[in-house]
Scaffold this motif. Sequence first.
Motif, PDB file in Angstrom:
ATOM      1  N   ALA A 162       1.163 -14.172   4.105  1.00 15.67           N
ATOM      2  CA  ALA A 162       0.684 -12.884   3.600  1.00 15.67           C
ATOM      3  C   ALA A 162       1.623 -11.772   4.070  1.00 15.67           C
ATOM      4  O   ALA A 162       2.262 -11.885   5.121  1.00 15.67           O
ATOM      5  CB  ALA A 162      -0.737 -12.630   4.091  1.00 15.67           C
ATOM      6  N   MET A 163       1.691 -10.723   3.290  1.00 13.59           N
ATOM      7  CA  MET A 163       2.526  -9.561   3.606  1.00 13.59           C
ATOM      8  C   MET A 163       1.637  -8.320   3.619  1.00 13.59           C
ATOM      9  O   MET A 163       0.540  -8.333   3.063  1.00 13.59           O
ATOM     10  CB  MET A 163       3.608  -9.373   2.538  1.00 13.59           C
ATOM     11  CG  MET A 163       4.482 -10.571   2.316  1.00 13.59           C
ATOM     12  SD  MET A 163       5.630 -10.733   3.673  1.00 13.59           S
ATOM     13  CE  MET A 163       6.584 -12.117   3.118  1.00 13.59           C
ATOM     14  N   GLN A 164       2.156  -7.272   4.233  1.00  9.68           N
ATOM     15  CA  GLN A 164       1.432  -6.000   4.230  1.00  9.68           C
ATOM     16  C   GLN A 164       2.359  -4.889   3.749  1.00  9.68           C
ATOM     17  O   GLN A 164       3.542  -4.872   4.095  1.00  9.68           O
ATOM     18  CB  GLN A 164       0.912  -5.666   5.625  1.00  9.68           C
ATOM     19  CG  GLN A 164      -0.263  -6.507   6.015  1.00  9.68           C
ATOM     20  CD  GLN A 164      -0.951  -5.965   7.248  1.00  9.68           C
ATOM     21  OE1 GLN A 164      -0.377  -5.212   8.012  1.00  9.68           O
ATOM     22  NE2 GLN A 164      -2.196  -6.363   7.437  1.00  9.68           N
ATOM     23  N   SER A 165       1.766  -3.994   2.967  1.00  8.11           N
ATOM     24  CA  SER A 165       2.519  -2.822   2.515  1.00  8.11           C
ATOM     25  C   SER A 165       2.622  -1.825   3.680  1.00  8.11           C
ATOM     26  O   SER A 165       1.970  -2.008   4.713  1.00  8.11           O
ATOM     27  CB  SER A 165       1.811  -2.182   1.320  1.00  8.11           C
ATOM     28  OG  SER A 165       0.539  -1.710   1.707  1.00  8.11           O
ATOM     29  N   SER A 166       3.404  -0.786   3.482  1.00  5.41           N
ATOM     30  CA  SER A 166       3.584   0.204   4.545  1.00  5.41           C
ATOM     31  C   SER A 166       2.282   0.911   4.911  1.00  5.41           C
ATOM     32  O   SER A 166       2.149   1.412   6.018  1.00  5.41           O
ATOM     33  CB  SER A 166       4.646   1.235   4.142  1.00  5.41           C
ATOM     34  OG  SER A 166       4.223   1.930   2.980  1.00  5.41           O
ATOM     35  N   ASP A 167       1.297   0.907   3.999  1.00  5.84           N
ATOM     36  CA  ASP A 167      -0.003   1.523   4.300  1.00  5.84           C
ATOM     37  C   ASP A 167      -1.057   0.472   4.668  1.00  5.84           C
ATOM     38  O   ASP A 167      -2.244   0.707   4.555  1.00  5.84           O
ATOM     39  CB  ASP A 167      -0.478   2.404   3.144  1.00  5.84           C
ATOM     40  CG  ASP A 167      -0.569   1.668   1.830  1.00  5.84           C
ATOM     41  OD1 ASP A 167       0.001   0.559   1.707  1.00  5.84           O
ATOM     42  OD2 ASP A 167      -1.209   2.186   0.908  1.00  5.84           O
ATOM     43  N   ASN A 168      -0.596  -0.693   5.130  1.00  3.13           N
ATOM     44  CA  ASN A 168      -1.435  -1.771   5.664  1.00  3.13           C
ATOM     45  C   ASN A 168      -2.384  -2.424   4.666  1.00  3.13           C
ATOM     46  O   ASN A 168      -3.440  -2.911   5.039  1.00  3.13           O
ATOM     47  CB  ASN A 168      -2.216  -1.304   6.893  1.00  3.13           C
ATOM     48  CG  ASN A 168      -1.287  -1.033   8.047  1.00  3.13           C
ATOM     49  OD1 ASN A 168      -0.289  -1.740   8.230  1.00  3.13           O
ATOM     50  ND2 ASN A 168      -1.586  -0.008   8.825  1.00  3.13           N
ATOM     51  N   VAL A 169      -2.004  -2.463   3.388  1.00  2.59           N
ATOM     52  CA  VAL A 169      -2.768  -3.226   2.403  1.00  2.59           C
ATOM     53  C   VAL A 169      -2.219  -4.652   2.413  1.00  2.59           C
ATOM     54  O   VAL A 169      -1.001  -4.865   2.346  1.00  2.59           O
ATOM     55  CB  VAL A 169      -2.662  -2.606   0.995  1.00  2.59           C
ATOM     56  CG1 VAL A 169      -3.348  -3.490  -0.036  1.00  2.59           C
ATOM     57  CG2 VAL A 169      -3.264  -1.214   0.993  1.00  2.59           C
ATOM     58  N   ASN A 170      -3.105  -5.624   2.512  1.00  4.53           N
ATOM     59  CA  ASN A 170      -2.711  -7.026   2.588  1.00  4.53           C
ATOM     60  C   ASN A 170      -2.411  -7.593   1.196  1.00  4.53           C
ATOM     61  O   ASN A 170      -3.170  -7.385   0.255  1.00  4.53           O
ATOM     62  CB  ASN A 170      -3.826  -7.846   3.249  1.00  4.53           C
ATOM     63  CG  ASN A 170      -3.390  -9.252   3.543  1.00  4.53           C
ATOM     64  OD1 ASN A 170      -2.322  -9.474   4.117  1.00  4.53           O
ATOM     65  ND2 ASN A 170      -4.197 -10.219   3.157  1.00  4.53           N
ATOM     66  N   TYR A 171      -1.294  -8.310   1.084  1.00  2.00           N
ATOM     67  CA  TYR A 171      -0.919  -9.010  -0.137  1.00  2.00           C
ATOM     68  C   TYR A 171      -0.716 -10.473   0.222  1.00  2.00           C
ATOM     69  O   TYR A 171       0.181 -10.803   1.004  1.00  2.00           O
ATOM     70  CB  TYR A 171       0.368  -8.422  -0.732  1.00  2.00           C
ATOM     71  CG  TYR A 171       0.135  -7.038  -1.285  1.00  2.00           C
ATOM     72  CD1 TYR A 171      -0.244  -6.875  -2.610  1.00  2.00           C
ATOM     73  CD2 TYR A 171       0.260  -5.913  -0.482  1.00  2.00           C
ATOM     74  CE1 TYR A 171      -0.493  -5.608  -3.122  1.00  2.00           C
ATOM     75  CE2 TYR A 171       0.025  -4.647  -0.981  1.00  2.00           C
ATOM     76  CZ  TYR A 171      -0.355  -4.497  -2.303  1.00  2.00           C
ATOM     77  OH  TYR A 171      -0.599  -3.249  -2.804  1.00  2.00           O
ATOM     78  N   PRO A 172      -1.559 -11.359  -0.328  1.00  2.00           N
ATOM     79  CA  PRO A 172      -1.454 -12.787  -0.001  1.00  2.00           C
ATOM     80  C   PRO A 172      -0.070 -13.343  -0.336  1.00  2.00           C
ATOM     81  O   PRO A 172       0.627 -12.823  -1.219  1.00  2.00           O
ATOM     82  CB  PRO A 172      -2.520 -13.436  -0.880  1.00  2.00           C
ATOM     83  CG  PRO A 172      -3.478 -12.336  -1.183  1.00  2.00           C
ATOM     84  CD  PRO A 172      -2.642 -11.085  -1.254  1.00  2.00           C
TER      85      PRO A 172
END
Length: 140
Positions: A45-55
């Motif tokens: 999983a990855m996170q955007s710069s505003d801490n939204v999780n992307y599987p």
Amino acid sequence: MNFDAAVHKCVIVVDSSLGLGHAVNAVSVIGVSLGRSVEGLVGPAMQSSDNVNYPGVIYAPLPILRATSDYLQVLHKKALLDNDIHIMPFSALAQSCKTYQEYEARISEANSSSIELVAIGLVGPQKSISKLTGNLSLFK
């Protein structure tokens, strides 16, 4: 199998006579099953710069190809001969079942030679997969 994008290739081949809805269903079922059964195919999983999780997503391109029903059977038989290829067949029988219990009951009574494939996922060495599927066109 432990997937390495530098060494392996992943494809899904769909019966060209399937309607769009059945083709999408077959591809999605195979995709979920491959993600579960092939170690390292899906990244973390990855996170955007505003801490939204992307599987995590698949590490490599996943072409969706098309073939005749007859060629799907040939492809399955050829792939079975190569121990380095991970095979995920998907049958018309599975697609016709309403529950997993129905599928379990019906598949256990069927002889594999009579099971019609509507799609197949293949993961293995790039050269082996290309040899089996290099002549197939994209599913459009």
